[in-house]
Design an enzyme around this catalytic site. Sequence first.
Site, mmCIF file in Angstrom:
data_model
loop_
_atom_site.group_PDB
_atom_site.id
_atom_site.type_symbol
_atom_site.label_atom_id
_atom_site.label_comp_id
_atom_site.label_asym_id
_atom_site.label_seq_id
_atom_site.Cartn_x
_atom_site.Cartn_y
_atom_site.Cartn_z
ATOM 1 N N ASP A 102 37.997 41.122 34.795
ATOM 2 C CA ASP A 102 38.267 39.706 35.081
ATOM 3 C C ASP A 102 37.822 38.834 33.910
ATOM 4 O OD1 ASP A 102 38.897 40.543 37.636
ATOM 5 O OD2 ASP A 102 36.908 40.039 38.436
HETATM 6 N N1 URA Z 1 35.489 44.522 39.783
HETATM 7 C C1 URA Z 1 35.627 43.193 39.752
HETATM 8 O O1 URA Z 1 35.468 42.531 40.761
HETATM 9 N N2 URA Z 1 35.924 42.619 38.583
HETATM 10 C C2 URA Z 1 36.103 43.302 37.438
HETATM 11 O O2 URA Z 1 36.370 42.700 36.402
HETATM 12 C C3 URA Z 1 35.959 44.686 37.493
HETATM 13 C C4 URA Z 1 35.651 45.277 38.674
#
Ligand code: URA
Length: 234
Positions: A102
């Site tokens: 993310d």
């Molecule tokens: N899980 C998440 O919630 N975000 C990420 O970026 C990776 C794994």
Amino acid sequence: MRINKYIAAAGICSRRKADELIVQGKVTVNGAVLDEPGYDVKPGDTVFVNGELIEDTAAPLYYVMNKPIGVITSVSDERGRTTVLDLMPDVEERIFPVGRLDYNTSGLLFLTNDGQFAYRLTHPRHQVPKTYRVRVAGNIGKPRIDRLRRGVDIGGFVTSPAEVNVISWTRHSMILEITIHEGKNRQVRRMFEAIGYPVQELERISVGNIKLGRLRPGQYRKLNPGEVDYLKRL
Ligand code: URA
């Protein structure tokens, strides 16, 4: 790889044009003008066309980066946000991120031009373990940590068993490490939301036994051959 294909793959011209250039004596291999249109380029050959070095675009490349927060895991962004590739200006080959983190997640991210490698690492069937360091506000009690371990419903999907370790805590916050074997969208954030403790900070610290190590946010390095082999065998 046949020489005309090698030249075309580097984006210089079409295969037919490459054949013409060979006949015109514009192509050299290892310092000698090539007189064999069907020449098979070998690893380590140095190919020039019109005096320009042709990089071996077929050579697979494997990098690991510490993705900083506020950078998008993509090769381009129509909203103009910084992408992980913007952080790698010295890499001219076309590489792409393996899976995604993310915008607000930091940590370990692989980049490659090897589609097969990326496919295998991200395919749910392969269940590659990924470990995240998580900070939440407040203290999570054991019953809720056990729910994370057993699996929680993150909206139409129950997560499979996860390893969860408490690393440290204060009166106001807790740091945990969680290892999951799946890769649903925003999975870790959704798991902690499901138990009522939204994630405040999230960092991926390892994939299999490849660790972030000493890479600072924004830094990257090539994976060594042993690491690539290991990841291919996972
Ligand atoms: N899980 C998440 O919630 N975000 C990420 O970026 C990776 C794994």
